[in-house]
Every structure is written in C-alpha cells, then in structure tokens.
Motif scaffolding. Sequence first.
Motif, mmCIF file in Angstrom:
data_model
loop_
_atom_site.group_PDB
_atom_site.id
_atom_site.type_symbol
_atom_site.label_atom_id
_atom_site.label_comp_id
_atom_site.label_asym_id
_atom_site.label_seq_id
_atom_site.Cartn_x
_atom_site.Cartn_y
_atom_site.Cartn_z
ATOM 1 N N ASP A 34 8.845 45.246 28.171
ATOM 2 C CA ASP A 34 8.323 44.810 26.862
ATOM 3 C C ASP A 34 8.725 43.370 26.549
ATOM 4 O O ASP A 34 7.905 42.572 26.082
ATOM 5 C CB ASP A 34 8.840 45.731 25.746
ATOM 6 C CG ASP A 34 8.079 47.056 25.682
ATOM 7 O OD1 ASP A 34 7.132 47.225 26.456
ATOM 8 O OD2 ASP A 34 8.444 47.909 24.849
ATOM 9 N N HIS A 38 6.287 40.113 25.907
ATOM 10 C CA HIS A 38 6.269 39.352 24.657
ATOM 11 C C HIS A 38 6.640 37.885 24.875
ATOM 12 O O HIS A 38 6.071 37.006 24.223
ATOM 13 C CB HIS A 38 7.162 40.014 23.611
ATOM 14 C CG HIS A 38 6.514 41.233 23.023
ATOM 15 N ND1 HIS A 38 6.667 42.490 23.538
ATOM 16 C CD2 HIS A 38 5.641 41.355 21.994
ATOM 17 C CE1 HIS A 38 5.931 43.344 22.845
ATOM 18 N NE2 HIS A 38 5.305 42.683 21.904
ATOM 19 N N ASP A 197 7.586 48.961 20.159
ATOM 20 C CA ASP A 197 6.211 48.503 20.055
ATOM 21 C C ASP A 197 5.519 49.259 18.916
ATOM 22 O O ASP A 197 5.079 50.395 19.080
ATOM 23 C CB ASP A 197 5.511 48.763 21.393
ATOM 24 C CG ASP A 197 4.115 48.188 21.401
ATOM 25 O OD1 ASP A 197 3.628 47.782 20.323
ATOM 26 O OD2 ASP A 197 3.516 48.145 22.489
ATOM 27 N N GLU A 199 2.743 48.766 17.544
ATOM 28 C CA GLU A 199 1.298 49.032 17.692
ATOM 29 C C GLU A 199 1.086 50.375 18.386
ATOM 30 O O GLU A 199 0.068 51.037 18.200
ATOM 31 C CB GLU A 199 0.641 47.924 18.504
ATOM 32 C CG GLU A 199 0.361 46.708 17.642
ATOM 33 C CD GLU A 199 0.040 45.492 18.456
ATOM 34 O OE1 GLU A 199 -0.441 45.616 19.599
ATOM 35 O OE2 GLU A 199 0.296 44.387 17.926
ATOM 36 N N THR A 200 2.051 50.762 19.192
ATOM 37 C CA THR A 200 1.960 52.057 19.888
ATOM 38 C C THR A 200 2.607 53.167 19.059
ATOM 39 O O THR A 200 2.049 54.255 18.908
ATOM 40 C CB THR A 200 2.680 51.954 21.262
ATOM 41 O OG1 THR A 200 2.114 50.874 21.981
ATOM 42 C CG2 THR A 200 2.543 53.233 22.058
ATOM 43 N N GLU A 323 11.730 55.110 18.565
ATOM 44 C CA GLU A 323 10.298 55.388 18.791
ATOM 45 C C GLU A 323 9.843 56.578 17.935
ATOM 46 O O GLU A 323 8.756 56.555 17.346
ATOM 47 C CB GLU A 323 10.048 55.696 20.280
ATOM 48 C CG GLU A 323 10.226 54.489 21.187
ATOM 49 C CD GLU A 323 10.315 54.842 22.676
ATOM 50 O OE1 GLU A 323 10.397 53.909 23.493
ATOM 51 O OE2 GLU A 323 10.312 56.047 23.025
ATOM 52 N N SER A 389 10.627 45.466 15.162
ATOM 53 C CA SER A 389 9.349 45.046 15.747
ATOM 54 C C SER A 389 9.615 44.022 16.861
ATOM 55 O O SER A 389 10.554 43.219 16.769
ATOM 56 C CB SER A 389 8.467 44.406 14.678
ATOM 57 O OG SER A 389 8.898 43.082 14.449
ATOM 58 N N TRP A 390 8.774 44.040 17.873
ATOM 59 C CA TRP A 390 8.961 43.084 18.968
ATOM 60 C C TRP A 390 8.784 41.654 18.499
ATOM 61 O O TRP A 390 9.353 40.731 19.065
ATOM 62 C CB TRP A 390 8.043 43.419 20.162
ATOM 63 C CG TRP A 390 8.767 44.275 21.149
ATOM 64 C CD1 TRP A 390 8.530 45.584 21.428
ATOM 65 C CD2 TRP A 390 9.893 43.893 21.940
ATOM 66 N NE1 TRP A 390 9.444 46.038 22.354
ATOM 67 C CE2 TRP A 390 10.283 45.033 22.689
ATOM 68 C CE3 TRP A 390 10.612 42.712 22.110
ATOM 69 C CZ2 TRP A 390 11.359 45.007 23.595
ATOM 70 C CZ3 TRP A 390 11.692 42.696 23.004
ATOM 71 C CH2 TRP A 390 12.046 43.824 23.718
#
Length: 431
Positions: A34, A38, A197, A199-200, A323, A389-390
Amino acid sequence: MRPRRRLAVISTHTSPLARAGTTKAGGMNVYIADLTRHLAEVGWEVDVYTRRDRMDAPDMEDLGHGARLFHVDAGPPVSLPPIEIGAHVSDFTAGVQRLAGQTEPYDLIHSHYWVAGLSGIELSRQWQVPHVVMFHTLGALKEVFQQPEPPFRIAGERRVVACADAVIGATSHERAFLIGQYGADASRVQVVPCGVDLETFHPAGIDESRRRLAASLPELCLDDGPGILFVGRLEQSKGADLLVQALPLIQNRPDARLWIVGGDNRDNGERARLCSLAADRGVAHRVQFVNAVERSQLPDLYRAASVCAVPSAYESFGLVAVEAMASGTPVVATRVGGLASTIADGATGLLVGDRQPATFAAAIDRLLGDEPLRRQMGAAAAQQMSRYSWHSVTRSILDVYEELLSDRGSTGSQRDPCCPDSVESLLVAAG
Ligand code: UDP
C-alpha cells in the motif's frame, strides 16, 4: 523541474505480493504494497527489493504506477524462516548493489524488519543516502509475551536502531519501547501509524455483503445467526483457539458462528487442532474455516460479521482491527500493543484485559446481546478510522523522508560510516 525522488525499499524476507494471512505474510506485506502504491501515486519512483524465495519468481515485477519489485538471489530459492535469512544478508546486499548499479541512484532507503535493516545500513553507507527503518515486530517485545527469540535477532535490531537515520514506530508504545529497551535516540524515532485503504474498507449494505459471500464463500455456512470473525495467520499467538473455547460460553446468541479466515494448506495441522478443540467443546458445527482470502473479499466479511475478534497475545499495530472498524464492525480485542491505541474501549469496540475464553465470551456476548450498542459502536468506529487514511499516513511518511533529505542537503552529502562491523561479525559474535 526537480527530478523525481527515488526510493529503494528493502523487504528481504517477504514480498509485498505474498498472499497476506498465510504463514509469515500479513500486515507488513500489506503495508509495503500500500505504501509503495501511494508513494508512486504522488510521484516517487519506488523499487522494492526482496529475496528470491521460489525458482519461478520473475527477476522483476511491475507494481503499478512505475513501481517495481526485484527478486534478488541470496541463499536457496525457497521460503526460509526470517531467522535463517540472516545468514544470507551479505549476499542479498551485494545482489541489491548489483541491480541498483544498473539504475539511477536512489535518494533514500526504507527498510522493513530487522533483517532488511541490516542491508539498509550497508547500502546507506555505500550510497551515502539516508536510511529509514520500520521493524513491524521487535524481538524484545515478543519476549515480553513469552515468545523467546534468538539473541542475535535482538543484537541485530539494536545495531539497526543505532545506525538508521530514522526509525518509524507504529504507535507511541513502540516508540517508548525502542527508546527504553533498545537505547534509540529519541530525536530519531517518529510515530506514524499504519494506513488503511478507506476506499476499500468502509461501511456498506450488510445484506448485499452477505448475499455476495453466500455465493463466493459457501464454506461460511451463512444463515440468519450472527458471525464472530477472526481474520489472520493461523499462528498460536493470534489466539484463534481462545475463540473456539469462548464460543460455547456465549449465552445471548447460541446460534452465533465463528468464522476463522486465514492460513492455507500449510496450516492443516493447526486447523486439525482447532477442529478437535471445537469438537471437544461441542461446537464443531458452529466453527467455519476459510483459507486466506483475496483482499477484495475482506470488506464483505468484515461487514457481514457482527463482531470482529482479535485475541492476540501481542500486536505491534493490528491492521485487521482497523480494517474491521473502518468497515463499520466493532472489535473485541486484547488490550495489548497497537490494539490498545486503535480501539477506543467502550466506543469503537471492547478491550479485554486478559486472554481467558470466559472474558472474551463475556465481551462478545455484551455486543451480541445489545444490537443498538453494537450498531452505535460500529458507526463510531468507521468514523474514527479516517485518521488512518493512506492520504494522511503517506503525508507523515513523506515528512520524515523530506526532513532527512533536507538535513542531508544542509550538512553535505558525506556522512560518517556508522557501525563499521560487518553483518557476519555481528552474527558470529552473537553465536
Ligand atoms: N489478510 C488478508 N487475507 C486474509 C487474512 C489476512 O489479506 O485471509 C490481511 C489482513 O487484511 C491484514 C493483514 O493480513 O491486512 C494482517 O495484518 P495484521 O497487522 O492484523 O497482523 P500480522 O499478520 O501483521 O501479524
């Protein structure tokens, strides 16, 4: 225009492309993959170096956005325990040097885990560029939790701590440990949490998630009952057995199932042990096993579960918990390491003070028996995870990099050769 910054990532003992949730592949692999993505997205040129652990691994793989993964020959091309890879560190370092000699110079090195850190020290000396290290787990910390580690691991970690230009810890607890137990210079240890992530991993329709899972993972035996989810490597320190023992003690929802997700056929022995434990307790029909899944399947699993349980003996950060919370599911976890900082006890999940099945059962029971509380905690959890958040984690990592690069720029490019001992002398001295 300033040329693009170039980063060499050293991940000697494991590849970011290894299937997470199996043997030794987990949070660190996910993290490196990840972070690489990024950094590449914001314009860094990133090359990751890992040891070739299978004959058919290609010399180079594309990681997207121009990032590349190189397999370096060092030792036999088979999977080896990290501790045995120590003996091949010099060959690995020489292999990275050879490959790097064919590309543009790097601006910075970021190594992961102590074995990679040893190569990072040598490469940093040769290339005269700063070296950032993350340990992900520390030998001395594992020892606190009764998992003895060979002395040369601790000696190796000490050496990496002493020589790296910056050490990144995932929590303030890890930072304090690095300073207190490893003698790290406080000014060189930064805390940057791991990223998730978003968004996931985010809340979404539970019914849809359950429908998709019923089709894609029939082994879950999804029905109307609640699911208690365990996700992770089937290593004893992760505590899947504790959950099997807790299951019959859950009173509010005797129809609850335990989903154990992780491992592969190399873990058949551990799975057989868990199955016989479940049979002894009369809950074999309520425990479902699923081999480690693709990351794309995890959000549905987290959302479909009523509770995610993380009964680990220790977690330096504990990505699974973050997560799950980001997906809107409260977590019941041991009050250790990173879990104690990512979970707000009573608000986003419940922290358990001991690793007794009855204590875990009571905490899970509390959530299963109070649906409004469970939902409220899940919603609060999803909200609070935005801090991981990333976007913000990448920003913090870049701050560490840029500070080192500007220090280097202002003090000239030459640096004292730190820790001149060879890796072999360290390993020999440590026996
Ligand atoms: N994981 C996965 N598939 C699985 C099981 C686990 O992708 O079937 C991932 C999980 O999503 C998490 C990582 O493996 O990102 C485990 O990280 P964690 O920090 O929880 O534990 P570690 O393995 O580093 O001890």
